[in-house]
Design an enzyme around this catalytic site. Structure first.
Site, PDB file in Angstrom:
ATOM      1  N   ASP A 234      46.790  43.800  47.703  1.00 29.52           N
ATOM      2  CA  ASP A 234      45.494  43.120  47.667  1.00 29.52           C
ATOM      3  C   ASP A 234      45.257  42.386  48.991  1.00 29.52           C
ATOM      4  O   ASP A 234      44.828  41.234  49.014  1.00 29.52           O
ATOM      5  CB  ASP A 234      45.389  42.155  46.475  1.00 29.52           C
ATOM      6  CG  ASP A 234      43.935  41.784  46.187  1.00 29.52           C
ATOM      7  OD1 ASP A 234      43.030  42.273  46.891  1.00 29.52           O
ATOM      8  OD2 ASP A 234      43.710  40.990  45.250  1.00 29.52           O
TER       9      ASP A 234
ATOM     10  N   HIS B 192      39.593  46.229  38.197  1.00 27.38           N
ATOM     11  CA  HIS B 192      39.813  44.781  38.322  1.00 27.38           C
ATOM     12  C   HIS B 192      39.354  44.220  36.984  1.00 27.38           C
ATOM     13  O   HIS B 192      38.165  44.088  36.733  1.00 27.38           O
ATOM     14  CB  HIS B 192      38.984  44.230  39.492  1.00 27.38           C
ATOM     15  CG  HIS B 192      39.056  42.736  39.637  1.00 27.38           C
ATOM     16  ND1 HIS B 192      39.276  42.115  40.841  1.00 27.38           N
ATOM     17  CD2 HIS B 192      38.927  41.721  38.736  1.00 27.38           C
ATOM     18  CE1 HIS B 192      39.279  40.791  40.680  1.00 27.38           C
ATOM     19  NE2 HIS B 192      39.068  40.537  39.408  1.00 27.38           N
TER      20      HIS B 192
ATOM     21  N   HIS C  19      46.279  44.268  40.267  1.00 25.43           N
ATOM     22  CA  HIS C  19      46.716  42.862  40.320  1.00 25.43           C
ATOM     23  C   HIS C  19      46.901  42.175  38.969  1.00 25.43           C
ATOM     24  O   HIS C  19      46.326  41.142  38.711  1.00 25.43           O
ATOM     25  CB  HIS C  19      45.925  42.013  41.312  1.00 25.43           C
ATOM     26  CG  HIS C  19      44.428  42.077  41.239  1.00 25.43           C
ATOM     27  ND1 HIS C  19      43.738  42.031  40.073  1.00 25.43           N
ATOM     28  CD2 HIS C  19      43.497  42.137  42.231  1.00 25.43           C
ATOM     29  CE1 HIS C  19      42.449  42.075  40.344  1.00 25.43           C
ATOM     30  NE2 HIS C  19      42.274  42.153  41.626  1.00 25.43           N
TER      31      HIS C  19
ATOM     32  N   ASN D  95      34.276  46.399  48.150  1.00 20.23           N
ATOM     33  CA  ASN D  95      33.439  45.186  48.062  1.00 20.23           C
ATOM     34  C   ASN D  95      33.056  44.619  49.432  1.00 20.23           C
ATOM     35  O   ASN D  95      33.119  43.413  49.649  1.00 20.23           O
ATOM     36  CB  ASN D  95      34.153  44.109  47.218  1.00 20.23           C
ATOM     37  CG  ASN D  95      35.442  43.627  47.858  1.00 20.23           C
ATOM     38  OD1 ASN D  95      36.093  44.360  48.593  1.00 20.23           O
ATOM     39  ND2 ASN D  95      35.824  42.395  47.588  1.00 20.23           N
TER      40      ASN D  95
ATOM     41  N   HIS E  81      41.033  36.729  55.285  1.00 22.43           N
ATOM     42  CA  HIS E  81      39.949  35.781  55.591  1.00 22.43           C
ATOM     43  C   HIS E  81      40.462  34.923  56.727  1.00 22.43           C
ATOM     44  O   HIS E  81      41.662  34.629  56.801  1.00 22.43           O
ATOM     45  CB  HIS E  81      39.669  34.867  54.398  1.00 22.43           C
ATOM     46  CG  HIS E  81      39.118  35.570  53.196  1.00 22.43           C
ATOM     47  ND1 HIS E  81      37.824  36.052  53.133  1.00 22.43           N
ATOM     48  CD2 HIS E  81      39.680  35.865  51.995  1.00 22.43           C
ATOM     49  CE1 HIS E  81      37.619  36.605  51.952  1.00 22.43           C
ATOM     50  NE2 HIS E  81      38.734  36.515  51.244  1.00 22.43           N
TER      51      HIS E  81
HETATM   52  O1  DOR Z   1      41.385  37.002  46.159  1.00 24.37           O
HETATM   53  C1  DOR Z   1      40.744  38.042  46.220  1.00 24.37           C
HETATM   54  N1  DOR Z   1      40.092  38.393  47.340  1.00 24.37           N
HETATM   55  N2  DOR Z   1      40.674  38.821  45.146  1.00 24.37           N
HETATM   56  C2  DOR Z   1      39.859  39.899  45.090  1.00 24.37           C
HETATM   57  O2  DOR Z   1      39.836  40.566  44.088  1.00 24.37           O
HETATM   58  C3  DOR Z   1      38.986  40.208  46.248  1.00 24.37           C
HETATM   59  C4  DOR Z   1      39.522  39.681  47.489  1.00 24.37           C
HETATM   60  C5  DOR Z   1      38.560  39.694  48.650  1.00 24.37           C
HETATM   61  O3  DOR Z   1      37.863  40.712  48.846  1.00 24.37           O
HETATM   62  O4  DOR Z   1      38.509  38.724  49.387  1.00 24.37           O
HETATM   63 ZN    ZN Z   2      41.243  43.046  45.908  1.00 22.26          ZN
END
Ligand code: DOR
Ligand code: ZN
Length: 390
Positions: free
Chosen positions: A273, A172, A204, A90, A277
């Site tokens: 996971d 997911h 997850h 992603n 950020h």
């Molecule tokens: O909290 C999340 N962050 N869950 C996810 O499934 C994706 C991920 C992200 O890419 O930041």
């Molecule tokens: Zn993820």
């Protein structure tokens, strides 16, 4: 290289052994091996786990290198004891949903310090791309999250039917905030997998009921992330700033977390996971936690409190992920296997601090935790690539 006197997880048991490595492979395991000209690693008093395998991480390159890149992400992985990391598709703005994007990632990841492999994203119209790209695994998003990769059930079913049966599909499944939402999502995913009569791996899971529902399909495996066992909503609400606690699926309440602990045996793997950020992005609502550098230590600490066995840790962090991804020569300390070995000191007490992370996130939801147990060396394909500095 010769590892001496490690308490190593071999054939389902911990035993004190010497491990001889030649090039990238383990070539001999015995009670006592005499060194000739080898580099010697004294592992007396240390635990040797098969090198950890992460099946769920977001390394953000290309597109959001300010949050993480293959170099920083792989350094974080090695510090956490991981030798192999599966990267999620992603990416923003360009997700890994075309052959071109996959090839580009493979190129970029050449500077990584550990092995990186890639899950390929399924979209409503990339069937030809999937065929051309020949990815080793696929990720299907049935529920909303960072990025824009959600597909409808009928499209997901078509992907499940088309994707080679010998390869893994990671799903997911969970959508929405409530536990019921998550459970409905898992039920849908299992229904589709049954229709397609194929293996899927549900990632997850965050409630006991999801695990129970998923395991009704004999070809389903599940993972959970450390935060669904070691954090709860009531405590996390006190985080400052409060937006730190946002993650997808959301953290559950104390009661749900207690139920998760009762399902330990049914959990096939831990996937962190790792979703780095920057704190600035968190304040603006970004969901996700960095996880690579704290995952194993949280479980080692739980082991020190007699809540979990070392066998459980070895299987869920390495042996089972290798099986789930159908990997040869990974996930075990055995002759002919890759010399991926994580050396752990169970006596070492340390304090988790975001500022000390190799991940660019530089914060962690586990800030301030005192943990007993730490990775002291990570050996990747026969080379020491991480040594603890403190
Ligand atoms: O909290 C999340 N962050 N869950 C996810 O499934 C994706 C991920 C992200 O890419 O930041
Ligand atoms: Zn993820």
């Amino acid at each position: 290289m010769l590892i001496k006197n490690a308490n190593a997880y071999i054939n389902g048991k911990f035993r004190i052994r010497d491990i001889l490595i030649n090039g990238e492979q383990i070539v001999k395991i015995a009670y006592c091996i005499n060194a000739k000209n080898e580099e010697i690693i004294d592992a007396n008093g240390l635990i040797a786990l098969p090198g950890l395998i992460e099946i769920h991480a977001h390394l953000r390159e290309p597109g959001q290198e300010q949050k993480e890149d293959f170099l920083s992400g792989s350094r974080a992985a090695l510090a956490g004891g991981y030798c192999l990391v599966y990267d999620m598709p992603n990416n923003m703005p360009k997700p890994t949903i075309t052959k071109e994007a996959l090839e580009k990632k493979k190129m970029l990841a050449k500077n990584a310090l550990c092995e990186i492999r890639f899950h390929f994203g399924a979209t409503k119209n990339n069937f030809v791309e999937v065929r051309n790209a020949k990815p080793e695994s696929m990720k299907i998003y049935l529920g909303k999250t960072t990025g824009n990769l959600v597909i409808k059930s009928n499209v997901a079913l078509k992907h499940m039917k088309n994707f080679p049966k010998g390869k893994q599909i990671i799903v997911h499944a969970q959508d929405g905030e409530t536990v019921e939402d998550a459970q409905t999502g898992v039920q849908t995913a299992i229904k589709l997998a049954k229709k397609a009569t194929r293996k899927i791996h549900i990632t997850h899971t965050s409630t006991a009921k999801e695990i129970e529902l998923a395991k009704k399909w004999k070809l389903a495996t599940v993972d959970t992330a450390p935060h669904y066992l070691f954090l709860n909503k009531e405590e996390a609400i006190k985080m400052k700033p409060k937006e730190k606690m946002f993650v997808n699926p959301p953290l559950r309440n104390k009661k749900e977390v207690a139920c998760m602990w009762k399902e330990l045996e049914k959990i096939d793997a831990i996937g962190t996971d790792h979703a780095p950020h920057l704190l600035n992005d968190k304040i603006k609502g970004a969901h996700g936690f960095p996880g690579l550098e704290t995952a194993l230590a949280l479980f080692l600490d739980a082991h020190s409190k007699k809540k979990i066995s070392l066998d459980w840790i070895a299987t869920r962090f390495s042996e089972n992920p290798a099986k789930i991804m159908k990997l040869n020569k990974y996930g075990k300390i055995a002759n002919g296997y890759f010399a991926n070995i994580t050396l752990v000191d169970l006596r070492k007490v340390w304090i988790v601090k975001g500022k000390n992370l190799y991940s660019k996130a530089k914060w962690t939801p586990f800030e301030g935790r005192v943990l007993k147990g730490k990775v002291v060396k990570t050996i990747y394909k026969g080379k020491v690539v991480f040594t603890e500095s403190v």
